[in-house]
Design a protein around this motif. Structure first.
Motif: not given
Length: 128
Positions: A2-5, A33-38, A68-73, A105-109
């Motif tokens: 849903s995003y563009k570069t 909405h990204l889920v990044i492996r440590r 901006v949300r990380m780990q749901g917060a 987990e990173l979310e920008l809405t």
């Protein structure tokens, strides 16, 4: 996705308040909405330091504020990049400490009535 570069050549666009103009002259735009492996080399760290990098290269056509949300917060609410940086073409970085987990987990809405999608230039993950 849903995003563009987006990106500009850092040799042609002056970005203030950074020693990494190549980082803040590109990024992602849109609901994210990204889920990044440590990173594997950080598996034994007690905490992680996550730094989010932002830069508004041009004045947006309408107000851009987002959450901006990380780990749901929610870690940033009604965030406006240009206001936080002190203007356009100025970089800003927001550091956070997270408990070490396998994924980040990173979310920008968009927030409020913002008609302009969220942006982010980059993210760094290191041990705290």
């Amino acid at each position: 996705p849903s995003y563009k570069t987006w990106g500009r050549n850092p040799d042609w666009v002056k970005v203030a308040e950074t020693d990494k103009p190549w980082l803040q002259s590109c990024g992602l735009e849109g609901p994210i909405h990204l889920v990044i492996r440590r990173p594997q080399e950080l598996r034994d760290a007690e905490n992680l330091r996550v730094v989010l990098y932002f830069c508004e290269l041009d004045e947006p056509s309408s107000s851009r504020s987002f959450d901006v949300r990380m780990q749901g917060a929610t870690v940033l609410q009604n965030f406006n990049v240009a206001e936080a940086a002190g203007g356009t073409r100025k970089a800003t970085a927001k550091p956070f400490t997270l408990q070490n987990t396998d994924t980040i987990e990173l979310e920008l809405t968009p927030s409020g009535s913002s008609g302009t999608p969220p942006i982010i230039s980059g993210m760094a993950i290191t041990s705290q």
